[in-house]
Enzyme design. Structure first.
Site, mmCIF file in Angstrom:
data_model
loop_
_atom_site.group_PDB
_atom_site.id
_atom_site.type_symbol
_atom_site.label_atom_id
_atom_site.label_comp_id
_atom_site.label_asym_id
_atom_site.label_seq_id
_atom_site.Cartn_x
_atom_site.Cartn_y
_atom_site.Cartn_z
ATOM 1 N N ARG A 375 0.804 1.019 0.626
ATOM 2 C CA ARG A 375 -0.651 1.084 0.472
ATOM 3 C C ARG A 375 -1.289 1.895 1.595
ATOM 4 O O ARG A 375 -2.399 2.404 1.451
ATOM 5 C CB ARG A 375 -1.235 -0.332 0.439
ATOM 6 C CG ARG A 375 -2.704 -0.361 0.080
ATOM 7 C CD ARG A 375 -3.174 -1.746 -0.297
ATOM 8 N NE ARG A 375 -2.895 -2.735 0.717
ATOM 9 C CZ ARG A 375 -3.252 -4.022 0.617
ATOM 10 N NH1 ARG A 375 -3.857 -4.453 -0.466
ATOM 11 N NH2 ARG A 375 -2.967 -4.873 1.578
ATOM 12 N N LEU A 379 -2.420 5.981 -1.833
ATOM 13 C CA LEU A 379 -3.812 6.189 -2.236
ATOM 14 C C LEU A 379 -4.659 6.813 -1.134
ATOM 15 O O LEU A 379 -5.484 7.690 -1.416
ATOM 16 C CB LEU A 379 -4.412 4.862 -2.707
ATOM 17 C CG LEU A 379 -3.948 4.410 -4.095
ATOM 18 C CD1 LEU A 379 -4.460 3.016 -4.404
ATOM 19 C CD2 LEU A 379 -4.399 5.385 -5.167
ATOM 20 N N VAL A 497 -7.008 0.120 -8.297
ATOM 21 C CA VAL A 497 -5.604 -0.281 -8.203
ATOM 22 C C VAL A 497 -5.218 -0.650 -6.775
ATOM 23 O O VAL A 497 -5.927 -0.364 -5.817
ATOM 24 C CB VAL A 497 -4.674 0.837 -8.730
ATOM 25 C CG1 VAL A 497 -4.974 1.133 -10.174
ATOM 26 C CG2 VAL A 497 -4.808 2.103 -7.891
ATOM 27 N N GLU A 498 -4.041 -1.309 -6.655
ATOM 28 C CA GLU A 498 -3.507 -1.779 -5.372
ATOM 29 C C GLU A 498 -4.501 -2.661 -4.629
ATOM 30 O O GLU A 498 -4.658 -2.561 -3.412
ATOM 31 C CB GLU A 498 -3.058 -0.602 -4.495
ATOM 32 C CG GLU A 498 -1.821 0.098 -5.029
ATOM 33 C CD GLU A 498 -1.227 1.080 -4.039
ATOM 34 O OE1 GLU A 498 -1.615 1.062 -2.868
ATOM 35 O OE2 GLU A 498 -0.368 1.868 -4.453
ATOM 36 N N GLY A 499 -5.195 -3.506 -5.356
ATOM 37 C CA GLY A 499 -6.193 -4.385 -4.753
ATOM 38 C C GLY A 499 -7.572 -3.808 -4.954
ATOM 39 O O GLY A 499 -7.923 -2.806 -4.333
#
Length: 816
Positions: A375, A379, A497-499
């Protein structure tokens, strides 16, 4: 009166001891020395010693302090603070703390920041960027991918596999590239500037997924089987964590496995039946091996006495009977491969668990630790690369496009959003460099990864909105020459996405940061619930009184730095950046003080006060973003021509920090906000947002080819090929700037001011007037072609815009 002055002097000495964070014993000795001098000079009487000893002795005699003071407080603490669940404990303890802990501690060590090595590429990594990455960028047309093919072209998939794009994290002994985190970031930045589908496709296998998990936790047999195949592209991985019922709350996944015996390849083996229903899984539609997270149960106690084993991760080949690969999702016209996967009572051996049966139930820790790395790279790098390219393209367009007889980039209304794009491009590149430096130093920065995921995707989305405003009609009409529209559509995907960003801001950043970064909170919690009561008491005593001293220090520091405007505090440089370091010293102390007060007044209820947590998290985040910017300026050699970019980025970050702090004081619990405002802002809010002059300087850099502009877009794909409209526009910018003196020459010879259009006709007139050479005529003609390409938009036959299957479209083309 003399006694009063001496008491004030004593308080000042104790305040200085707190500011400097000396030990309790040193502070006690300093107070004793002050009293002794007062006693010898007749100013202080014996009563002062009585008061002093009553306070000092209990605090400095550890056994007495622990028995009389600490033990009752420990009992109270245990009653107030609920014991953490195993899932919460795994999440909090996963990963490491790094530079963000210094920022949280109230007294940043700037020398430590600047001693971190500068992020660099190896010769092999640079060659990969200059070779395969450059070439694959030239193979991709965003319009072809997103509108015509709904996928990357087959030749691009083959190229990615053959050149090792899916193997950047895999070690060389398994056939991978084994690149640094910084190199991965630079690759993704370059790809993201061309196509979000391209960057996503490469980013996911190199982020949280089977490759990462196998290298850290896989058995030797699993590594030897899968890693070479993943490196060569013979296996395409995906990782299935998210489900319809469990998105951001991944710990509540309903997918499960049951330990049982079953038949596998003709033999009865101990295994598990898996049932899952996952959604939003990138690469799932084409994956050959599925990483799966599920909750494992052992009702028949085949593995041991524990029935609920916990979250577990396994690798499942997608051709196993019962595995169902769903159809594709359609995420906002962004055509990366994404879709569902499900299975019901799919039997596989226990050896399919990543790390083997011994790692059953360890999946949550595995995921959180690996996510803290992935992460922090994927991103944020995609966002930074997109905004860097956006800064160049928007700056060029603003200089080429004319309205009201001048380039629109010279209009103050355009300069304002231009500056936001340029300042953010500089900051975001700096943040990715610092973050990947930490990862390459061996850190697994869970708090930092949450900070950079949220803030860089958020800033990317806002920059795209600014760029759309500047481009106007050019931005909203899709086609091969539109480099903006698809990125604008896809921006919410990165935010989600990813939280999800709302959750990341309101819960994760500060929820983890307050416990992990605070020098005493986690130690207090661990000591309080230590099964060895004697050891727990001793450790709680040390943490508690360290915490008290820490809080007093931050109160004194906040008070002093507020009264002096932090002008006397430490800064590593005495140039134009000095005040930034000093202001960050002040805000760091404020953050530490407010954190302790929030936790003291709200206790365990702080995690439910999400807006309080979010604002405290904002303060930590903006400190990190600003410090990364200053670190980049130092690493680049403190180039004065880059100062406008540095100043804009830091001033914007600190102004946002101040705004969050101001909002926090307005809503601080127990009515303390007004009192705290007098301490923190005794003379009002000290900072302002970047001013108009600074906006103008940043906007000018973005529109003028120069070394600063080159550094702003360093590493991006700028080749002027047909499928790269931004590269063509970069060349057009240079052509237009070269054409302007020739245009002026023709206007002067013609005796009139001609419109800056139809440059080919102006070239012909200049040739007729005898003021232009043949080469100059060709330059004006070339500039006109590029100018029209830059400002015009695409149009289509009505039939082209109708949705149709690819085979039907191909048949139509063949018939035609």
């Amino acid at each position: 009166m003399t006694t009063l002055l001496w008491i004030i002097a004593l308080l000042l000495i104790l305040g200085a001891a707190a500011y400097l964070r000396v030990s309790l014993m040193t502070a006690t000795l300093a107070a004793a020395a002050t009293l002794l001098i007062g006693n010898l000079t007749g100013i202080m009487g014996a009563w002062a010693w009585v008061v002093f000893l009553v306070i000092a002795l209990p605090l400095n005699i550890s056994p007495f302090r622990q028995s009389v003071i600490t033990r009752p407080l420990l009992k109270l603490y245990r009653g107030i603070m609920p014991e953490m669940s195993s899932t919460e404990k795994d999440a909090i303890e996963a990963g490491t703390t790094w530079w963000e802990a210094d920022l949280f501690a109230g007294s940043p060590n700037w020398k430590k920041l600047h001693n971190y090595p500068k992020a660099r590429l190896s010769a092999e990594e640079q060659a990969f960027l200059d070779g395969p990455v450059e070439e694959v960028c030239a193979m991709v047309s965003q319009h072809h991918v997103s509108h015509e093919l709904a996928d990357l072209p087959p030749e691009v998939w083959s190229y990615l596999k053959n050149k090792g794009f899916f193997a950047m994290i895999i070690k060389k002994k398994f056939g991978g590239l084994e690149f640094s985190a910084y190199a991965q970031s630079r690759v993704l930045q370059k790809l993201a500037g061309v196509s979000s589908e391209l960057a996503s496709t490469v980013g996911v296998p190199n982020s949280l997924g089977p490759g990462e998990l196998l290298q850290h936790y896989g058995t030797e047999a699993q590594q030897n089987h899968y890693l070479p195949r993943l490196a060569s592209g013979d296996e395409i991985p995906c990782f299935a964590l998210t489900s319809p019922e469990a998105g951001s709350d991944a710990g509540s996944i309903p997918d499960y496995g049951v330990v049982c015996k079953g038949m596998w390849q003709g033999e009865e083996v101990l295994g598990m039946k898996l049932t899952w229903n996952k959604r939003y899984i990138t690469l799932a539609p084409i994956a050959t091996v599925l990483g799966l997270a599920f909750k494992l149960r052992d009702p028949d106690h085949l593995l041991g006495q524990q029935e609920d084993i916990g979250i577990t991760c396994a690798l499942i080949p997608t051709d196993v009977e019962g595995v169902e690969t769903g159809r594709r999702h359609f995420p906002l016209n962004c055509m990366f491969q994404n879709g569902p996967t499900k299975g019901k009572d799919v039997f596989v051996p226990l050896s399919f668990i990543i790390g083997g049966p011994d790692m059953a139930g360890q999946g949550w820790r595995m995921l959180v630790e690996c996510l803290s790395v992935g992460r922090g790279i994927t991103l944020p790098s995609n966002s930074a690369g997109g905004v860097k390219m956006l800064a160049l393209a928007t700056g060029a367009y603003a200089r080429i496009r004319r309205q009201f007889k001048l380039p629109i980039g010279k209009l103050e209304g355009i300069e304002e959003p231009l500056a936001r794009i340029g300042g953010n491009a500089y900051l975001m590149d700096a943040v990715t460099a610092l973050t990947t430096t930490g990862i390459d130093l061996g850190e697994k920065p869970s708090v930092i990864s949450a900070i950079v995921k949220y803030h860089l995707t958020d800033r990317m989305q806002k920059c795209l909105i600014d760029s759309m405003d500047i481009h106007g009609g050019k931005g909203i009409c899709l086609g091969p020459n539109n480099y903006l529209g698809r990125a604008y559509q896809a921006a919410p995907i990165a935010v989600t996405v990813e939280g999800a960003n709302i959750l990341t801001r309101s819960m994760i950043i500060y929820g983890q940061g307050a416990i992990r970064c605070h020098p005493y909170i986690l130690a207090e919690m661990e000591a309080a619930f230590d099964e060895n009561r004697g050891r727990g008491l001793r450790q709680f005593d040390a943490a508690l009184f360290g915490h008290i001293g820490f809080s007093l220090s931050n109160f004194i520091r906040s008070l002093w730095l507020g009264l002096t405007g932090a002008r006397l505090s430490n800064a590593p440089f005495s140039d134009q950046t000095k005040r930034y370091y000093q202001q960050m010293n002040r805000f760091s102390a404020n953050l530490a003080l407010l954190s302790d007060l929030a936790m003291a007044t709200l206790g365990g209820g702080l995690k439910r006060k999400e807006r309080i947590s979010a604002r405290l998290g904002d303060m930590l985040s903006q400190l990190y973003l600003a410090s990364a910017t200053l670190k980049r300026y130092q690493d680049d050699g403190r180039l004065s021509e880059d100062l406008p970019l540095v100043q804009w980025a830091v001033e914007d970050a600190l102004y946002k920090l101040q705004s969050s702090l101001d909002d926090l004081l307005d809503n601080f619990p127990s009515g303390l906000g007004g009192v705290l405002r007098l301490v923190l802002f005794p003379f009002g809010r000290p900072l302002k947002r970047p001013n108009d002059k600074l906006d103008h300087r940043v906007a000018r850099i973005m529109q003028t080819p120069c070394a600063s502009r080159e550094r702003l877009g360093k590493g991006q794909f700028l080749r002027a090929c047909n499928n790269n409209p931004m590269g063509v526009q970069e060349q057009t910018l240079r052509d237009i700037l070269s054409a302007e003196p020739l245009y002026d020459k023709v206007c002067q010879a013609a005796g009139k001011r001609l419109p800056f259009m139809y440059l080919d006709k102006i070239a012909a007139e200049g040739k007729a007037l005898g003021v232009l050479s043949d080469d100059e005529v060709k330059l004006l003609e070339k500039a006109e072609i590029g100018r029209l390409k830059s400002i015009n938009v695409d149009d289509f036959d009505a039939q082209e815009l109708k949705a149709q299957r690819l085979d039907q479209a191909q048949n139509s083309e063949q018939a035609a």
